[in-house]
Design a protein around this motif. Structure first.
Motif, PDB file in Angstrom:
ATOM      1  N   ASP A 113      53.251  69.000  29.187  1.00 52.38           N
ATOM      2  CA  ASP A 113      53.039  70.365  28.894  1.00 52.38           C
ATOM      3  C   ASP A 113      52.247  70.947  30.270  1.00 52.38           C
ATOM      4  O   ASP A 113      51.243  70.513  30.207  1.00 52.38           O
ATOM      5  CB  ASP A 113      52.210  70.854  27.626  1.00 52.38           C
ATOM      6  CG  ASP A 113      52.232  72.225  27.489  1.00 52.38           C
ATOM      7  OD1 ASP A 113      52.378  73.018  28.308  1.00 52.38           O
ATOM      8  OD2 ASP A 113      52.173  72.557  26.161  1.00 52.38           O
ATOM      9  N   VAL A 115      51.213  73.993  31.001  1.00 52.95           N
ATOM     10  CA  VAL A 115      50.476  74.955  30.415  1.00 52.95           C
ATOM     11  C   VAL A 115      49.243  74.560  29.983  1.00 52.95           C
ATOM     12  O   VAL A 115      48.219  74.686  30.354  1.00 52.95           O
ATOM     13  CB  VAL A 115      51.112  75.997  29.618  1.00 52.95           C
ATOM     14  CG1 VAL A 115      50.225  77.000  29.135  1.00 52.95           C
ATOM     15  CG2 VAL A 115      52.658  76.636  30.047  1.00 52.95           C
ATOM     16  N   LYS A 116      49.317  73.413  29.204  1.00 52.18           N
ATOM     17  CA  LYS A 116      48.182  72.838  28.322  1.00 52.18           C
ATOM     18  C   LYS A 116      47.589  71.853  29.391  1.00 52.18           C
ATOM     19  O   LYS A 116      46.581  71.149  29.216  1.00 52.18           O
ATOM     20  CB  LYS A 116      48.341  72.375  27.133  1.00 52.18           C
ATOM     21  CG  LYS A 116      48.459  73.385  26.079  1.00 52.18           C
ATOM     22  CD  LYS A 116      48.941  72.992  24.854  1.00 52.18           C
ATOM     23  CE  LYS A 116      49.064  74.381  23.924  1.00 52.18           C
ATOM     24  NZ  LYS A 116      49.878  73.847  22.660  1.00 52.18           N
ATOM     25  N   ASN A 117      48.472  71.261  30.305  1.00 52.18           N
ATOM     26  CA  ASN A 117      48.202  70.191  31.159  1.00 52.18           C
ATOM     27  C   ASN A 117      47.871  68.960  30.534  1.00 52.18           C
ATOM     28  O   ASN A 117      46.842  68.302  30.875  1.00 52.18           O
ATOM     29  CB  ASN A 117      46.814  70.598  32.288  1.00 52.18           C
ATOM     30  CG  ASN A 117      47.307  71.246  33.577  1.00 52.18           C
ATOM     31  OD1 ASN A 117      48.667  71.402  33.769  1.00 52.18           O
ATOM     32  ND2 ASN A 117      46.416  72.322  34.046  1.00 52.18           N
ATOM     33  N   GLU A 118      48.751  68.578  29.537  1.00 53.68           N
ATOM     34  CA  GLU A 118      48.531  67.299  28.923  1.00 53.68           C
ATOM     35  C   GLU A 118      49.999  66.762  28.543  1.00 53.68           C
ATOM     36  O   GLU A 118      50.962  67.403  28.200  1.00 53.68           O
ATOM     37  CB  GLU A 118      47.573  67.379  27.467  1.00 53.68           C
ATOM     38  CG  GLU A 118      48.136  68.345  26.828  1.00 53.68           C
ATOM     39  CD  GLU A 118      47.216  68.569  25.658  1.00 53.68           C
ATOM     40  OE1 GLU A 118      46.522  67.825  25.236  1.00 53.68           O
ATOM     41  OE2 GLU A 118      47.658  69.688  24.862  1.00 53.68           O
ATOM     42  N   ARG A 128      50.107  69.169  15.492  1.00 55.00           N
ATOM     43  CA  ARG A 128      49.678  70.455  16.036  1.00 55.00           C
ATOM     44  C   ARG A 128      50.517  71.583  15.158  1.00 55.00           C
ATOM     45  O   ARG A 128      50.060  72.707  14.945  1.00 55.00           O
ATOM     46  CB  ARG A 128      50.193  70.562  17.484  1.00 55.00           C
ATOM     47  CG  ARG A 128      48.912  69.954  18.219  1.00 55.00           C
ATOM     48  CD  ARG A 128      48.793  70.418  19.455  1.00 55.00           C
ATOM     49  NE  ARG A 128      47.662  69.834  20.122  1.00 55.00           N
ATOM     50  CZ  ARG A 128      47.351  69.367  21.404  1.00 55.00           C
ATOM     51  NH1 ARG A 128      48.506  69.761  22.331  1.00 55.00           N
ATOM     52  NH2 ARG A 128      46.384  68.683  21.820  1.00 55.00           N
ATOM     53  N   GLU A 254      43.767  60.782  25.238  1.00 58.41           N
ATOM     54  CA  GLU A 254      44.309  61.107  26.545  1.00 58.41           C
ATOM     55  C   GLU A 254      44.964  59.664  27.340  1.00 58.41           C
ATOM     56  O   GLU A 254      46.091  59.729  27.685  1.00 58.41           O
ATOM     57  CB  GLU A 254      43.398  62.007  27.603  1.00 58.41           C
ATOM     58  CG  GLU A 254      44.203  62.281  28.761  1.00 58.41           C
ATOM     59  CD  GLU A 254      43.251  63.085  29.701  1.00 58.41           C
ATOM     60  OE1 GLU A 254      42.027  62.901  29.518  1.00 58.41           O
ATOM     61  OE2 GLU A 254      43.695  63.436  30.661  1.00 58.41           O
TER      62      GLU A 254
END
Lengths: 279, 101
Positions: A113, A115-118, A128, A254
């Protein structure tokens, strides 16, 4: 003299840059990995690697084939379908959170992602979705989340994995972190994931026949005889870490998500076969 | 004035050997803190056997068995130091075995 220095520096840079870049892109890694396993197991068709140890050992394959008459995960998949289709308290369902209403999309997970950088795994997306709809998250390793994930995987069976590492610095870092994790030795026994699954697939480690890297995530969630139930890929990661006496990391940490990202990318082009059974 | 000075002097004099001879509990606490800190320093390379020794040390200390607690903490520290060394070595060593390094 100055001119000579400039030329020497230029030559040094020219020689160093290709070395840094050699084999460093995800696609180059994947192609080299496929070639490596083709050479290691010349008689095994590349699509067969998704079946792990059953692609490498005839006796195990026969046992597995007979087990497929009545797969032990069938009830869990049916349960997962019911949960997937049952509306939340707000009237929405899981379908509202996913592309194509969540059907036939397993092959695109995990994705990065930007946008979320993950890295977003399928199980993370499921939880989620629940939280976005006011529901409490499920436990990560087994039970309902494994059943829902198994049902979603079952709607993707046969579709080739299509994991993308976008041209994005953070995505590249996530991929590289996963790769580093896979090849780093850990625990008191000083084993990496690669020690077993790159360097020694097809060999026995006590009563376990080691599977190859290629295709490893394609069969998850799996019903393991050892567990007596379905479990997620991160449950297996934790078990492997524990086996080598390395402290397992939390499911969906992560580090484990990046590991899944790298590992699944290596299986690009191979078909989804989950859920499946393993010893 | 002299009496006050004498009192302070005697007090200090008595406290020196007490401070120099830390008890088994203090010895354990120092060792345990160092083991915990080193274990934490291993980051994602922590070993389960280190965690086991730390738990055993804590349990022994809770029971007042500081000799056993110290022995467990010492083992934990040694294991934690090995895991930190592993973490440092793997920062580069993994590349040597990676496909497409």
């Amino acid at each position: 003299m100055l001119k000579a220095k400039v030329i020497l520096v230029a030559i040094g840079v020219a020689l160093a840059v290709p070395q840094v870049q050699a084999g460093s892109t995800p696609e180059e890694d994947r192609k080299e990995t496929v070639e490596y396993f083709k050479q290691m197991f010349p008689d095994v068709a590349i699509e067969e690697f998704v079946n792990g140890q059953y692609a490498l050992d005839e006796d195990r394959r026969k046992q597995w084939a007979s087990m497929q008459d009545f797969p032990p995960y069938e009830f869990a998949v049916a349960e997962g379908k019911v949960m997937f289709e049952t509306p939340f308290a707000n009237g929405k369902t899981y379908a509202s959170c996913f592309a194509n209403n969540g059907i036939g999309i397993r092959q695109n997970y995990p994705y990065f992602d930007t946008v979320k950088n993950e890295v977003i795994t399928l199980e993370l997306a499921i939880n989620r979705c629940r939280e976005a709809n006011g529901e409490p998250p499920l436990g990560w390793k087994k039970g309902p989340i494994a059943s829902i994930s198994a049902y979603m995987a079952s709607t993707s069976q046969g579709k080739p994995f299509d994991i993308k590492v976008p041209d994005d610095a953070e995505a590249q870092v996530a991929y590289q972190d996963g790769k580093e994790f896979y090849y780093s030795r850990r625990g008191q026994l000083n084993f990496s994931c690669a020690s077993c699954h790159v360097q020694n697939p097809g060999k026995w480690i006590r009563a376990d026949l080691l599977s190859p890297t290629l295709g490893q995530p394609a069969n998850f969630p799996v019903h393991r005889s050892k567990w007596g139930e379905l479990g997620t890929l991160h449950r297996r990661f934790a078990g492997c870490n524990n086996n080598v006496r390395a402290e397992p990391l939390p499911a969906q940490s992560e580090e484990y998500r990046n590991l899944e990202y790298f590992l699944t990318y290596m299986s690009n082009g191979l078909p989804v076969v989950g859920p499946a059974t393993r010893p | 004035m002299n009496k006050a000075l004498l009192t302070i002097g005697i007090s200090l004099g008595l406290s020196v050997p007490l401070a120099a001879q830390a008890g088994p509990e203090e010895d354990f606490n120092d060792l345990f803190a160092k083991a915990q800190s080193t274990h934490k320093d291993a980051g994602t390379f922590q070993w389960t056997v280190t965690s086991d020794r730390l738990s055993a040390a804590e349990s022994a200390a809770d029971n007042g068995d500081y000799e056993k607690a110290k022995a467990m903490a010492k083992e934990a520290l040694e294991l934690a130091e090995e895991s930190v060394a592993q973490r440092k070595k793997q920062q580069e060593a993994w590349r040597n075995v990676a496909i497409g390094n």
